[in-house]
Design a protein around this motif. Sequence first.
Motif, PDB file in Angstrom:
ATOM      1  N   LEU A 231      -1.356  -8.819   1.062  1.00  0.00           N
ATOM      2  CA  LEU A 231      -0.823  -7.830   0.126  1.00  0.00           C
ATOM      3  C   LEU A 231      -1.023  -6.420   0.659  1.00  0.00           C
ATOM      4  O   LEU A 231      -0.155  -5.558   0.517  1.00  0.00           O
ATOM      5  N   TYR A 234       1.677  -5.678   3.106  1.00  0.00           N
ATOM      6  CA  TYR A 234       2.969  -5.397   2.496  1.00  0.00           C
ATOM      7  C   TYR A 234       2.994  -4.001   1.870  1.00  0.00           C
ATOM      8  O   TYR A 234       3.971  -3.262   1.998  1.00  0.00           O
ATOM      9  N   ILE A 336       3.451 -10.077   8.249  1.00  0.00           N
ATOM     10  CA  ILE A 336       4.195  -9.156   7.392  1.00  0.00           C
ATOM     11  C   ILE A 336       4.421  -7.816   8.063  1.00  0.00           C
ATOM     12  O   ILE A 336       5.507  -7.223   7.952  1.00  0.00           O
ATOM     13  N   VAL A 429      -0.302  -2.226  -6.121  1.00  0.00           N
ATOM     14  CA  VAL A 429       0.089  -3.519  -6.673  1.00  0.00           C
ATOM     15  C   VAL A 429       0.050  -3.486  -8.196  1.00  0.00           C
ATOM     16  O   VAL A 429       0.956  -4.004  -8.870  1.00  0.00           O
ATOM     17  N   ILE A 623       2.373 -15.945  -3.963  1.00  0.00           N
ATOM     18  CA  ILE A 623       2.390 -14.505  -3.681  1.00  0.00           C
ATOM     19  C   ILE A 623       2.931 -14.249  -2.284  1.00  0.00           C
ATOM     20  O   ILE A 623       3.764 -13.362  -2.070  1.00  0.00           O
ATOM     21  N   THR A 627       6.366 -12.345  -1.141  1.00  0.00           N
ATOM     22  CA  THR A 627       6.162 -11.122  -0.385  1.00  0.00           C
ATOM     23  C   THR A 627       7.049 -11.076   0.845  1.00  0.00           C
ATOM     24  O   THR A 627       7.601 -10.028   1.192  1.00  0.00           O
ATOM     25  N   PHE A 634       9.099  -8.543  -5.598  1.00  0.00           N
ATOM     26  CA  PHE A 634       7.690  -8.304  -5.316  1.00  0.00           C
ATOM     27  C   PHE A 634       6.915  -7.983  -6.584  1.00  0.00           C
ATOM     28  O   PHE A 634       5.703  -8.194  -6.639  1.00  0.00           O
ATOM     29  N   ALA A 637       5.250 -11.037  -7.589  1.00  0.00           N
ATOM     30  CA  ALA A 637       4.076 -11.290  -6.755  1.00  0.00           C
ATOM     31  C   ALA A 637       2.944 -10.339  -7.125  1.00  0.00           C
ATOM     32  O   ALA A 637       1.770 -10.726  -7.136  1.00  0.00           O
ATOM     33  N   SER A 641      -0.798 -11.185  -8.442  1.00  0.00           N
ATOM     34  CA  SER A 641      -1.950 -10.631  -7.728  1.00  0.00           C
ATOM     35  C   SER A 641      -2.912  -9.968  -8.697  1.00  0.00           C
ATOM     36  O   SER A 641      -4.134 -10.091  -8.565  1.00  0.00           O
TER      37      SER A 641
END
Length: 664
Positions: A231, A234, A336, A429, A623, A627, A634, A637, A641
């Motif tokens: 994460l 991303y 990613i 996030v 997730i 992603t 997203f 996701a 998260s």
Amino acid sequence: MRNSWKIFSLFCLAGAILLVAVPQIWIVVSAFRQDGGAFTIQLRQGEMMLVSEDVQRFIPRTDGQEDITLERPDGFAASVSNKGDNRIVFKTSGPLTIDPSSAGSRLVLNSDNASFVVEQTVPMSIFGTPTAPVFEARPVDGAVEITHAARSFIRFHDRALSFSFGNFKEFLSRSVYLEAIKNSLIVTIASTVLASIVAVPLAWLVARYSFYGRSMLIALITMASISPPFLGAYVWRMLLGSNGLLTAALGLDWTIVGLHGVIWVIIWLIYPLIFLMSLDSFSSIDPTLRESALSLGATRRRAFFNVEIPTSLPGVLTGLYMAAMAAFSDFGTPFIISLDLVILPKLVYTQFLNETGGNVSIASTGSIIMLIIAMMFLAMQRVVLAGRSFASVTSRKSELDRPGTALKWLIYGFGAIVIGFAFTPHVFVAITSFLEWRAGTVTTVMTLANYSTLFTEQLNAVWVSLSTAFAATMLCMVFGLSIAYMIVRKRFRIIGPALNGLVMTPYIIPGTVFAIGFILAFNQGPIVLTGTWFILVLSYFVRMLPFSLKTSEAALYQIHPAVEDAAMSLGATPVRVFLGIVVPMMLSGAITGLTLVFLHSATELSSTILLYRPPWTPMSAVIFQNTISPGANFGYAAAMSVLMMVILYVPLAYITCSRKKTLV
């Protein structure tokens, strides 16, 4: 009772062999296993040519319209002759026979030391492809004559397996594999060194000085490692990519995508490991050592470098090793940040996923290379610490000093910068989980649809994550406490060290490597577990058991054997003593390790991404897929998260409170 413990220890040893040794043996076998190779020829307008891009292990000797001859390094040779009228003759070093299983566009031809699968592909034309392309074979003087369709591609693949070092030679000679090794070492070393520059000084300051918010700083750094690591990759890409929010807002012609971006993201992933281990080490320094150095005329700087740093070296190096292994085995971040970056975990993953048309043996070879490198890092740590004593003769801890005004604000500023960078993904996030996403692009429209979708469509993923993590934690509690008791109290001369070594082995095995071993071992009879809920539980259990074992051992060393002797002298049976006295006393100390088991199991990705199959899809896999998928939502996701972080903050709060009691 001793015989009962010996029987149980043998049961645990057999289980460790099955779950640890056997999968790794399968990887080794697969790494040394090599098929005969493959090549493809193209037939068009009466001409025949070799499709060189598809040649595997066969070396062409000649290439012409009438004849193509190839041979392998082992001396085996094959040739294809063009006879015209859509006919070719295939010959090998030994006589060929047509296998009765041949059918349709697939022929099986056998010789003494080869077994060729011959397949025909006919490209589409503007007039369409014949419904039943001609593809027939007949024996001719020890060779085989094949009648084929016009304008066809014919692939020859020798399925015969042999065992050699060929895969390792290929892995260590091809530029793409060497590039993966180089990039992995660069990422591991650079991110670990840079993370230590951040973590070690901050740990020393926190261990040495008392200031307002000290416990909160420790808690926040601990919590910074909660979210899945990919994460962070991303989020940083969304912020600092070529079209990122910050790069666009600041008008920067720059992108985080690339090797430098992977290093940057991993720094904030691994620095809590170094910080926490270094903090424990600095806090445990015998204060009399520093006082003695100062009383003998040493300056504070000299006492720091000559006394404090060497004394704390075991903890600092352990933190560096743990951080290096986390960086080395990280799969999600390079996947990613940069799809073009070749790195070992990603390479092994992609090679293994291409199982139907790729090379599982190369994936296994890469796994062995990763394991060797991981063991080299461990050996380096042991070499540095070998032959040196770091023990102190007192358990008294240093009293925390009050920092001056300038130093206090330096600590606050330093801590704020570190916390700010570490929590950027968490904050981003949380915000984006309440925003609407359209075709993979975030908008400014506030919505609760992401959470609505989560609770209506993906509660199964939440259940899978929590159930597998809880089951693994319970197994670690039972076997971690029991094995620790056998190692410390029973001290079986052969079984104990063997069991201890096997249990600790998964700690140095990267998750991707471990998953491949599990799949190779349990993908066929007599035990088939691939794609089930149980393989996730067993994977988490075996990989996280070292946390439970070592914390249980530490707790047991603090329980004097006289406690057990006293209980048995009063008539208690050994079973009752163990279950009624020893286990409760051990559990109070081992609970931290069990909490870590639950946390790491719930957020694990590197092995999960290879082991899971629907419907047993955990939150980390959901997730990750949302992603990396182009145009995916997203926000969905992000909502999952946030839910994951909320669930995991509860057990993490226990660790933080326990740590505060020991450090303050």
